[in-house]
Design a protein around this motif. Structure first.
Motif, PDB file in Angstrom:
ATOM      1  N   VAL A  89       9.713 -37.996 -10.934  1.00 16.65           N
ATOM      2  CA  VAL A  89      10.720 -38.610 -11.828  1.00 16.65           C
ATOM      3  C   VAL A  89       9.695 -40.001 -11.982  1.00 16.65           C
ATOM      4  CG1 VAL A  89      12.966 -37.679 -10.895  1.00 16.65           C
ATOM      5  CG2 VAL A  89      11.914 -39.681  -9.656  1.00 16.65           C
ATOM      6  N   SER A  90       8.793 -40.241 -11.022  1.00 16.35           N
ATOM      7  CA  SER A  90       8.473 -41.652 -11.426  1.00 16.35           C
ATOM      8  C   SER A  90       6.520 -41.222 -11.706  1.00 16.35           C
ATOM      9  CB  SER A  90       8.533 -42.934 -10.492  1.00 16.35           C
ATOM     10  OG  SER A  90       8.123 -42.243  -9.369  1.00 16.35           O
ATOM     11  N   LEU A  91       6.283 -40.313 -11.839  1.00 17.82           N
ATOM     12  CA  LEU A  91       4.914 -39.910 -11.739  1.00 17.82           C
ATOM     13  C   LEU A  91       4.155 -40.439 -13.031  1.00 17.82           C
ATOM     14  CD1 LEU A  91       2.498 -38.576 -10.514  1.00 17.82           C
ATOM     15  CD2 LEU A  91       3.133 -36.447 -11.703  1.00 17.82           C
ATOM     16  N   ALA A  92       4.957 -40.278 -14.257  1.00 13.67           N
ATOM     17  CA  ALA A  92       4.392 -40.610 -15.412  1.00 13.67           C
ATOM     18  C   ALA A  92       4.207 -42.209 -15.381  1.00 13.67           C
ATOM     19  CB  ALA A  92       5.163 -40.170 -16.703  1.00 13.67           C
ATOM     20  N   ARG A  93       5.326 -42.717 -14.976  1.00 17.87           N
ATOM     21  CA  ARG A  93       5.439 -44.233 -15.014  1.00 17.87           C
ATOM     22  C   ARG A  93       4.262 -44.891 -14.284  1.00 17.87           C
ATOM     23  NH1 ARG A  93       9.639 -47.265 -11.675  1.00 17.87           N
ATOM     24  NH2 ARG A  93       8.105 -46.313 -10.010  1.00 17.87           N
ATOM     25  N   ASP A  94       4.247 -44.434 -12.915  1.00 23.71           N
ATOM     26  CA  ASP A  94       3.027 -44.617 -12.159  1.00 23.71           C
ATOM     27  C   ASP A  94       1.681 -44.710 -12.756  1.00 23.71           C
ATOM     28  OD1 ASP A  94       5.227 -45.656 -10.560  1.00 23.71           O
ATOM     29  OD2 ASP A  94       4.945 -43.804  -9.187  1.00 23.71           O
ATOM     30  N   THR A  95       1.608 -43.350 -13.175  1.00 28.83           N
ATOM     31  CA  THR A  95      -0.021 -43.083 -13.590  1.00 28.83           C
ATOM     32  C   THR A  95      -0.244 -43.876 -14.825  1.00 28.83           C
ATOM     33  OG1 THR A  95       0.355 -40.928 -12.930  1.00 28.83           O
ATOM     34  CG2 THR A  95      -1.415 -41.157 -14.510  1.00 28.83           C
ATOM     35  N   PHE A 299      13.113 -33.302 -22.472  1.00 29.26           N
ATOM     36  CA  PHE A 299      13.939 -32.554 -23.034  1.00 29.26           C
ATOM     37  C   PHE A 299      13.943 -31.159 -23.071  1.00 29.26           C
ATOM     38  CE2 PHE A 299      13.187 -36.215 -26.242  1.00 29.26           C
ATOM     39  CZ  PHE A 299      14.545 -37.053 -25.846  1.00 29.26           C
ATOM     40  N   ILE A 300      12.944 -30.484 -22.766  1.00 33.26           N
ATOM     41  CA  ILE A 300      12.874 -28.993 -22.574  1.00 33.26           C
ATOM     42  C   ILE A 300      13.401 -28.598 -21.215  1.00 33.26           C
ATOM     43  CG2 ILE A 300      11.100 -26.864 -22.361  1.00 33.26           C
ATOM     44  CD1 ILE A 300       9.362 -28.245 -24.479  1.00 33.26           C
ATOM     45  N   TYR A 301      13.121 -29.435 -20.254  1.00 35.00           N
ATOM     46  CA  TYR A 301      13.489 -28.916 -18.890  1.00 35.00           C
ATOM     47  C   TYR A 301      14.589 -29.789 -18.432  1.00 35.00           C
ATOM     48  CZ  TYR A 301       9.290 -26.059 -18.589  1.00 35.00           C
ATOM     49  OH  TYR A 301       8.220 -25.347 -18.656  1.00 35.00           O
ATOM     50  N   ASP A 302      15.387 -30.678 -19.196  1.00 35.45           N
ATOM     51  CA  ASP A 302      16.444 -31.218 -18.779  1.00 35.45           C
ATOM     52  C   ASP A 302      16.265 -32.158 -17.632  1.00 35.45           C
ATOM     53  OD1 ASP A 302      18.947 -32.498 -19.023  1.00 35.45           O
ATOM     54  OD2 ASP A 302      20.128 -30.873 -17.937  1.00 35.45           O
ATOM     55  N   MET A 303      15.044 -32.929 -17.563  1.00 38.40           N
ATOM     56  CA  MET A 303      14.622 -33.543 -16.596  1.00 38.40           C
ATOM     57  C   MET A 303      14.984 -35.381 -16.730  1.00 38.40           C
ATOM     58  SD  MET A 303      11.084 -31.718 -15.782  1.00 38.40           S
ATOM     59  CE  MET A 303      10.460 -33.099 -14.616  1.00 38.40           C
ATOM     60  N   GLU A 304      14.989 -35.904 -15.788  1.00 38.36           N
ATOM     61  CA  GLU A 304      15.190 -37.309 -15.897  1.00 38.36           C
ATOM     62  C   GLU A 304      13.759 -37.959 -15.429  1.00 38.36           C
ATOM     63  OE1 GLU A 304      18.592 -38.666 -13.471  1.00 38.36           O
ATOM     64  OE2 GLU A 304      19.529 -38.957 -15.147  1.00 38.36           O
ATOM     65  N   ILE A 305      13.609 -39.009 -15.936  1.00 39.99           N
ATOM     66  CA  ILE A 305      12.158 -39.657 -15.755  1.00 39.99           C
ATOM     67  C   ILE A 305      12.481 -41.374 -15.797  1.00 39.99           C
ATOM     68  CG2 ILE A 305      11.515 -39.654 -18.312  1.00 39.99           C
ATOM     69  CD1 ILE A 305       8.747 -39.862 -17.550  1.00 39.99           C
ATOM     70  N   ILE A 306      11.984 -41.851 -14.754  1.00 40.41           N
ATOM     71  CA  ILE A 306      11.970 -43.382 -14.426  1.00 40.41           C
ATOM     72  C   ILE A 306      10.688 -44.015 -15.139  1.00 40.41           C
ATOM     73  CG2 ILE A 306      11.802 -45.292 -12.783  1.00 40.41           C
ATOM     74  CD1 ILE A 306      12.873 -43.530 -10.795  1.00 40.41           C
ATOM     75  N   LEU A 307      10.916 -44.873 -16.066  1.00 31.88           N
ATOM     76  CA  LEU A 307      10.047 -45.683 -17.010  1.00 31.88           C
ATOM     77  C   LEU A 307       9.932 -47.023 -16.548  1.00 31.88           C
ATOM     78  CD1 LEU A 307      10.272 -43.788 -20.488  1.00 31.88           C
ATOM     79  CD2 LEU A 307       8.370 -43.597 -18.516  1.00 31.88           C
ATOM     80  N   GLY A 308      10.915 -47.676 -16.353  1.00 28.74           N
ATOM     81  CA  GLY A 308      10.852 -49.191 -16.161  1.00 28.74           C
ATOM     82  C   GLY A 308      10.418 -49.566 -14.809  1.00 28.74           C
ATOM     83  N   LEU A 309       9.443 -50.496 -14.920  1.00 30.39           N
ATOM     84  CA  LEU A 309       8.743 -51.260 -13.907  1.00 30.39           C
ATOM     85  C   LEU A 309       9.844 -52.156 -13.031  1.00 30.39           C
ATOM     86  CD1 LEU A 309       5.409 -51.867 -15.497  1.00 30.39           C
ATOM     87  CD2 LEU A 309       5.795 -50.381 -13.896  1.00 30.39           C
ATOM     88  N   ASP A 310       9.403 -52.485 -11.917  1.00 33.69           N
ATOM     89  CA  ASP A 310      10.178 -53.631 -11.103  1.00 33.69           C
ATOM     90  C   ASP A 310       9.632 -54.930 -11.724  1.00 33.69           C
ATOM     91  OD1 ASP A 310       7.664 -54.049  -9.820  1.00 33.69           O
ATOM     92  OD2 ASP A 310       8.280 -52.795  -8.416  1.00 33.69           O
TER      93      ASP A 310
END
Length: 355
Positions: A89-95, A299-310
């Motif tokens: 869920v946070s992989l894209a943000r962290d990368t 959208f395709i897999y109905d997943m949530e993703i964390i984008l915001g940083l602390d």
């Protein structure tokens, strides 16, 4: 050139054979060999990117390298997201965050430091930098900062309409940047340095196609070997009781090695404009292509993703962007700017180890 070109073809091919043989997974000896092949594949990618850049000219050469690396990086992120896991869920943000910090502070900082060390002062087009930084700041804020403060969804999430808007905004801004870089304001991104003649480097269409193919092959094996060696890196980090977040930073650094080496070589050759085209263009491509691709998967897999940083990460990101803006605002640079950016990079890594 023929011998070196053959060498840069043989090494990535051997690396692919080693990877698919499965030996890299089973033996520590072959993992050491895989590490060596990874570094050599990075050198191969840099060589092929230089051939392509020489053939197609600037800024197309740097765009090809930046987009090629970003596309492969996006494919790895998406594959890891689909495979699942708590970190997905946070992989894209962290990368994206790690890549942006490494590019702004590490690649740009090293280029300014090494270029200033050798040439004292270097010139570049501040108009090109302003276009890149304005685009980068907008994309960074939309993707990594605003989600922390929205109210439609609890936590550092975007709601579906918000995520769709951010994705479209990324594509529009990045598309306009490419239009300015390649067409409307292409002269801003061209180097003013005197071109040296290299009679030994005759790049015909056959060599161009071969270099394009082996650039992708080299970049692909770099990413795959980095991903395969990540458990070994993780075990080393845990043995020293260091945060696992460092694994992502190290993997991102390995993926960015081809861009880093190409940019540093250009800065050392007094072609800082090429270095900035590559580094800032890579930062834009990393975010501008990654977030829309990840959003499509969500959208395709109905997943949530964390984008915001602390808050701490937002402050460090803001410091990095602000420092780069000031360092590149005059069209001239020196060693001091490079040192400050490298200190920012060390602070980013230090605060991961000691949060």
């Amino acid at each position: 050139m023929r011998l070196f070109l053959q060498w840069t073809i043989i090494i990535p091919t051997l690396a692919w054979i080693l990877f698919f043989s499965g030996l890299v997974h089973d033996s520590s000896i072959f993992q050491v060999v895989a590490s060596v092949l990874l570094i050599l594949s990075v050198m191969s990618a840099v060589h092929h990117s230089e051939i392509i850049a020489h053939r197609v000219g600037e800024p197309y050469g740097t765009i090809i390298l930046a987009i090629a690396i970003t596309v492969i990086e996006v494919s790895i992120i998406i594959s890891l997201m689909i495979s699942g896991g708590k970190e997905a869920v946070s992989l894209a943000r962290d990368t994206v965050y790690s890549a942006t910090m490494l590019i702004l502070n590490g690649i740009v900082g090293l280029c300014l430091f090494i270029g200033g060390l050798k040439h004292h002062e270097q010139k570049f087009s501040k108009h090109s930098v302003i276009i890149a930084l304005v685009s980068l700041i907008s994309i960074v804020v939309f993707t990594l900062v605003v989600p922390t403060f929205t109210k439609s969804a609890q936590g550092s999430y975007y709601s579906s309409p918000q995520l769709m808007f951010a994705s479209v905004a990324c594509l529009v801004i990045y598309g306009c940047f490419l239009f300015a870089q390649t067409s409307r304001h292409r002269n801003y991104f061209l180097t003013t340095e005197i071109k040296e003649d290299h009679p030994s480097l005759q790049v015909n269409n056959r060599v161009l196609v071969l270099s394009l193919v082996f650039l992708l092959i080299s970049l692909g094996i770099v990413v795959l070997l980095a991903k395969t060696l990540s458990p070994t890196i993780e075990s080393i980090i845990t043995s020293y009781h260091l945060p696992l977040t460092l694994v992502g930073v190290i993997i991102a650094a390995i993926i960015l090695l081809p861009e880093s080496i190409a940019a540093i070589i250009a800065a050392r050759s007094n072609k800082l404009q090429v270095s900035l085209n590559l580094s800032l263009g890579s930062a834009l491509a990393s975010i501008g292509l990654t977030i829309p691709s990840v959003a499509l998967v969500c959208f395709i897999y109905d997943m949530e993703i964390i984008l915001g940083l602390d808050i701490k990460s937002i402050i460090l990101l803001g410091l990095s962007v602000f420092t780069v803006m000031l360092s590149l605002s005059s069209g001239r640079t020196n060693i001091v700017y490079g040192v400050v950016l490298l200190v920012n990079l060390f602070a980013f890594i230090f605060l991961i180890i000691y949060p």
